[in-house]
Motif scaffolding. Structure first.
Motif, short mmCIF file in Angstrom:
data_model
loop_
_atom_site.label_atom_id
_atom_site.label_comp_id
_atom_site.label_asym_id
_atom_site.label_seq_id
_atom_site.Cartn_x
_atom_site.Cartn_y
_atom_site.Cartn_z
N ASP A 197 0.84 -1.22 0.00
CA ASP A 197 0.00 0.00 0.00
C ASP A 197 0.87 1.26 0.00
O ASP A 197 0.49 2.29 -0.56
CB ASP A 197 -0.92 0.03 1.23
N ALA A 210 2.10 2.15 -3.50
CA ALA A 210 1.11 2.87 -4.30
C ALA A 210 1.02 4.34 -3.91
O ALA A 210 0.50 5.15 -4.67
CB ALA A 210 -0.24 2.20 -4.16
N MET A 211 1.49 4.67 -2.71
CA MET A 211 1.47 6.07 -2.26
C MET A 211 2.83 6.73 -2.52
O MET A 211 3.08 7.83 -2.01
CB MET A 211 1.13 6.15 -0.77
N PRO A 256 1.71 12.15 -1.95
CA PRO A 256 1.29 10.82 -2.42
C PRO A 256 0.19 10.92 -3.48
O PRO A 256 -0.73 11.72 -3.33
CB PRO A 256 0.76 10.16 -1.15
N LEU A 278 -3.18 10.00 -5.05
CA LEU A 278 -4.39 9.45 -4.42
C LEU A 278 -5.26 8.76 -5.47
O LEU A 278 -5.14 9.02 -6.66
CB LEU A 278 -5.17 10.57 -3.75
N ARG A 279 -6.16 7.93 -5.00
CA ARG A 279 -7.08 7.26 -5.93
C ARG A 279 -7.99 8.26 -6.64
O ARG A 279 -8.50 7.99 -7.72
CB ARG A 279 -7.98 6.29 -5.15
N SER A 280 -8.20 9.39 -6.02
CA SER A 280 -9.26 10.30 -6.47
C SER A 280 -8.79 11.34 -7.47
O SER A 280 -9.54 12.25 -7.80
CB SER A 280 -9.83 11.02 -5.24
N ALA A 310 -2.88 6.47 -8.15
CA ALA A 310 -2.23 5.14 -8.16
C ALA A 310 -2.89 4.23 -7.14
O ALA A 310 -3.52 4.69 -6.18
CB ALA A 310 -0.74 5.28 -7.85
N ILE A 311 -2.72 2.93 -7.36
CA ILE A 311 -3.24 1.92 -6.44
C ILE A 311 -2.39 0.66 -6.64
O ILE A 311 -1.82 0.46 -7.71
CB ILE A 311 -4.75 1.64 -6.73
N ASP A 312 -2.28 -0.15 -5.59
CA ASP A 312 -1.61 -1.44 -5.80
C ASP A 312 -2.67 -2.49 -6.10
O ASP A 312 -3.81 -2.41 -5.63
CB ASP A 312 -0.76 -1.84 -4.59
N GLN A 353 -13.19 3.89 -1.29
CA GLN A 353 -14.02 5.07 -1.19
C GLN A 353 -15.23 4.91 -2.11
O GLN A 353 -15.10 4.45 -3.23
CB GLN A 353 -13.20 6.27 -1.65
N GLY A 397 -10.44 5.67 2.57
CA GLY A 397 -10.78 5.82 1.16
C GLY A 397 -9.60 5.79 0.22
O GLY A 397 -9.76 6.03 -0.97
N ASP A 398 -8.41 5.51 0.74
CA ASP A 398 -7.28 5.37 -0.17
C ASP A 398 -6.42 4.19 0.27
O ASP A 398 -6.81 3.46 1.18
CB ASP A 398 -6.47 6.68 -0.21
N ASP A 399 -5.30 3.97 -0.40
CA ASP A 399 -4.46 2.84 -0.02
C ASP A 399 -3.92 2.99 1.40
O ASP A 399 -3.64 2.01 2.07
CB ASP A 399 -3.29 2.69 -0.99
N ALA A 400 -3.75 4.23 1.82
CA ALA A 400 -3.21 4.48 3.15
C ALA A 400 -3.73 5.83 3.62
O ALA A 400 -4.13 6.67 2.81
CB ALA A 400 -1.68 4.48 3.11
N VAL A 429 -3.08 9.54 5.31
CA VAL A 429 -1.97 10.50 5.27
C VAL A 429 -2.17 11.50 6.41
O VAL A 429 -3.23 12.11 6.53
CB VAL A 429 -1.90 11.23 3.92
#
Lengths: 354, 354
Positions: free
Chosen positions: A101, A104-105, A169, A171-173, A236-238, B3, B54-57, B59
């Motif tokens: 994880d 991915a960050m 980092p 983020l997914r969003s 990004a994401i793993d 998320q 809502g994310d890989d980690a 923050v």
């Protein structure tokens, strides 16, 4: 974990253990503390660790900035069966999966805590091998284990909490329309390896089967590759639950559609995966799209900033959902992967391009 | 945790759930995210949280300094049985127990991660109550849950990782000869409450029984009291495994002997504990010495710096081990408390002073 004044030699203590049952909690913690003790050279370089195993909590010295913090569990008979891998692999896998994880960050790992649930019948030797596996992974990722917890339970479960640092980092969003979709690392191998282990088939093993099984047993968090995403990837994401499932998280969070190019994805697939898929009479792409636990990285970013190791497997468009397209086919929507509580793989479309 | 774009009303979603079984993983994560979402006022004050669930980690933004970091697990049929407490209590207890380690380090909590193991048969309602209990505890301790993990398992298990900050945390290893021994909070009540629940006796409950059971079901991490140890205590620990067992950790780490004054300890015992102990035909002191899970604080420091809430229950001497003494008795050595893998309470001496 508690601190013991005497630090016994782990190997000697184990050799002296005749009975199959476990030692006491405090003796075990002392062994683990001894096993995980950092060599002097590492203690100098990792001087941020003020207090490790042996107090109510670990103490880390950090500079001003962003901490990136995650947790992941690896549970017997859910994530693995003891017959599928040895105890060292159990420790290794759990640690790599948790630390992924942070990859991915685009983070740099700082340290980890390990919470162990152990059946009362677990032998000292097995426990020690699990911890050795964790420690091998920790050393490989330069992310020392600085504390934890130990309790009895019906099944083995390892919950690893990992701290790292990252300036900005991804983020997914934050995926943007027009971004390329990048894949770093291999997908599908671990799922194919798991399929071999689950079905104990094909029985006659070859190097392709071994490679797939090794991908499942010994995954590696792509920390260094993740760091190449800094200042490049928007999102990004793993890939832990499968490419489609994890891509769906980015699509939902970023409110965009991700279009995956099946031809491009096919080109990334390893020959070992293709050979094993053939033996199962399945397409290699189905393993790549819906199989998890490879811990490859999937990211979205502008083509002008593509990292060297990234392979382009699609693009970000207006819309929603994850779609597959190929030269001779209309795009079809792909549904996400494994759901822990429904307990099955959701496979909506499986374009047999391979 | 993933998320979801749509954030459904938790209550409405639950009311609409007719079937006893669980929803899917992603739907549940969306509920939990909604439930744990911070009110706007708290988001302003807790501006160190850059990215939550809502994310890989997660923050977190931190200033330069010491992080204090711990993890603790609470496991069904090991730490609790479902008949002994309701689902909210399960969540509350697990969170307070984990955060208590930070109290002993005189730390200020920053945030927590929650790793949930849930049987597939667990209903949405029960899950939601567990999370509500965690969240009540998190709000009470000003320590928001910013992420986690969810997996299926045979039994409920909650592993909570908590981060805090402290400038100079008191360590187990720093008690000094001549220090006073301090107790902050009550001991023995929770163990007496657990004894009532385990034996379902005495059946006719009174206020004393209720008080003891409440102490076990709803412990509270003594964060504010722990902060009064700053600059005062040389060493500290929270009492999770029993006063004698936890005192032994300080004695071993600091290479000193701790002498506990049974008369002084007796004076700290609550009337409720004494009444319940009498019904069990046991001394209240035996609960106080060997019963855990009250999460009181035990510390060693110079008399000139004693915090207001601390009660003096002994002193640090040259030597080793934990000893009990009383006016009319020679000191006797006390052995430590509960061992997870031996699975019993080790009771060596039980001076029936009460």
């Amino acid at each position: 974990m508690s601190q013991a004044r005497q630090r016994p030699s782990t190997q000697r203590s184990l050799a002296a253990t005749k009975r199959p049952g476990p030692s006491g909690e405090f003796e075990r913690i002392a062994w683990i503390q001894h096993l995980l003790e950092l060599p002097v050279k590492d203690r100098r370089t990792l001087s941020n660790i003020q207090v490790g195993i042996g107090d109510d909590a670990a103490v880390l010295r950090v500079n001003r900035g962003n901490l990136v913090w995650t947790v992941d569990s690896s549970i017997e008979d859910v994530h693995f069966k003891q017959g599928w891998l040895d105890a060292r692999d159990i420790g290794w896998r759990s640690f790599q999966a948790a630390t992924s994880d942070l990859a991915a960050m685009a983070a740099t790992p700082l340290a980890a805590l390990s919470a162990l649930e152990l059946p009362k019948s677990l032998t000292d030797r097995t426990l020690m091998q699990i911890v050795q596996g964790q420690n091998e992974a920790a050393e490989c990722l330069r992310c020392p284990i600085v504390g934890g917890n130990m309790a009895s339970a019906q099944k083995i479960a390892i919950t690893t909490s990992v701290l790292g640092q990252a300036s900005k980092p991804p983020l997914r969003s934050n995926a943007k329309v027009g971004d390329e979709l990048w894949l770093i690392g291999d997908v599908g191998l671990a799922a194919a390896g798991l399929a071999c282990l689950m079905k104990n088939s094909p029985r006659r093993r070859g190097s392709a089967v071994d490679a797939c099984i090794a991908a499942w047993r010994r995954p590696k968090a792509l920390i260094e590759q993740g760091q190449t995403l800094r200042g490049r990837a928007h999102a990004a994401i793993d890939i832990s639950d499968g490419l489609v499932g994890d891509a769906a998280h980015i699509a939902e969070s970023s409110r965009v559609a991700l279009h995956i190019d099946m031809d491009a994805l096919s080109e990334t697939l390893s020959p070992e995966l293709c050979r094993v898929a053939e033996r199962f009479n399945r397409s290699a792409l189905s393993f790549a799209l819906y199989g998890g636990e490879d811990y490859a990285l999937f990211a979205a970013g502008p083509g002008t900033r593509r990292p060297p190791a990234a392979r382009v497997i699609g693009r970000v468009l207006d819309g929603e959902g994850v779609w597959g397209f190929a030269q001779k086919r209309a795009p079809s929507r792909l549904m996400r992967g494994f759901d822990h509580f429904q307990g099955h793989w959701v496979v909506d479309a499986d374009p047999a391009c391979n």
